[in-house]
Design an enzyme around this catalytic site. Sequence first.
Site, PDB file in Angstrom:
ATOM      1  N   PRO A  11      -5.639  35.732  13.867  1.00 40.16           N
ATOM      2  CG  PRO A  11      -5.355  33.528  14.573  1.00 40.16           C
ATOM      3  CD  PRO A  11      -5.503  34.375  13.347  1.00 40.16           C
ATOM      4  CG  ASN A  12      -4.178  35.752  19.450  1.00 37.51           C
ATOM      5  OD1 ASN A  12      -5.080  35.980  20.236  1.00 37.51           O
ATOM      6  ND2 ASN A  12      -3.806  34.533  19.118  1.00 37.51           N
ATOM      7  NE  ARG A  19      -0.475  37.148  20.914  1.00 37.67           N
ATOM      8  CZ  ARG A  19       0.036  36.865  19.725  1.00 37.67           C
ATOM      9  NH1 ARG A  19       0.174  37.804  18.835  1.00 37.67           N
ATOM     10  NH2 ARG A  19       0.399  35.642  19.425  1.00 37.67           N
ATOM     11  CE1 TYR A  24       4.358  37.713  16.633  1.00 35.12           C
ATOM     12  CE2 TYR A  24       3.710  37.560  18.938  1.00 35.12           C
ATOM     13  CZ  TYR A  24       3.944  36.968  17.721  1.00 35.12           C
ATOM     14  OH  TYR A  24       3.757  35.611  17.575  1.00 35.12           O
ATOM     15  CG  ASN A  75       0.562  38.353  10.178  1.00 30.89           C
ATOM     16  OD1 ASN A  75       0.518  37.165  10.485  1.00 30.89           O
ATOM     17  ND2 ASN A  75       1.281  39.233  10.849  1.00 30.89           N
ATOM     18  CB  ALA A  78      -1.743  30.627  15.290  1.00 26.44           C
ATOM     19  CD  GLU A  99       2.811  33.027   4.676  1.00 26.18           C
ATOM     20  OE1 GLU A  99       2.682  32.428   5.745  1.00 26.18           O
ATOM     21  OE2 GLU A  99       3.186  32.460   3.615  1.00 26.18           O
ATOM     22  CG  HIS A 101       4.682  35.106   9.092  1.00 26.72           C
ATOM     23  ND1 HIS A 101       3.594  34.636   9.782  1.00 26.72           N
ATOM     24  CD2 HIS A 101       4.695  34.472   7.900  1.00 26.72           C
ATOM     25  CE1 HIS A 101       2.979  33.739   9.036  1.00 26.72           C
ATOM     26  NE2 HIS A 101       3.618  33.628   7.881  1.00 26.72           N
ATOM     27  NE  ARG A 108       7.999  33.044  17.572  1.00 23.01           N
ATOM     28  CZ  ARG A 108       6.757  33.471  17.743  1.00 23.01           C
ATOM     29  NH1 ARG A 108       6.152  34.137  16.775  1.00 23.01           N
ATOM     30  NH2 ARG A 108       6.112  33.244  18.848  1.00 23.01           N
TER      31      ARG A 108
END
Length: 146
Positions: A11-12, A19, A24, A75, A78, A99, A101, A108
């Site tokens: 998502p996103n 964004r 990012y 990736n 969330a 994976e 990120h 974070r």
Amino acid sequence: MTKTILFLNGPNLNLLGKRQVEIYGDVTLEQIENDCRALGDSLGLAVEFRQSNHEGGLVDMIHEARGTRDGIIINPGAYSHTSVAILDALNTFEAPVLEVHISNIHKREAFRHHSYVSQRAEGVMAGFGTEGYQLALRRMATLLAE
């Protein structure tokens, strides 16, 4: 026969470059895909990119990859921190999983420090910016060559 690596983006991530650029960066998902395709060509790997904002969509893509793709680089966004369903789907995939990120999730918010997907992944790239996708692809090439 060329091996195919499926990149899954959660998502996103379709909004990369627009964004939260302070976290990012300004590179778009399309640019990441183009860079990975070029690297894949040089490594002798076919690259397929897919993205979904929906958990079930990602689960379906993982199911479709069973027996047809040679590795998954994911990736999960969330969903990393919430989705047992994605973990369960990845556990049905018989080939390597990595994976990615873009940010360092361990620097974070505390809820981002845990990833369900990491329990299945052979490795995790976190905090390398969008370059993490290419690092993961290089690692996948090594895993498939072993």
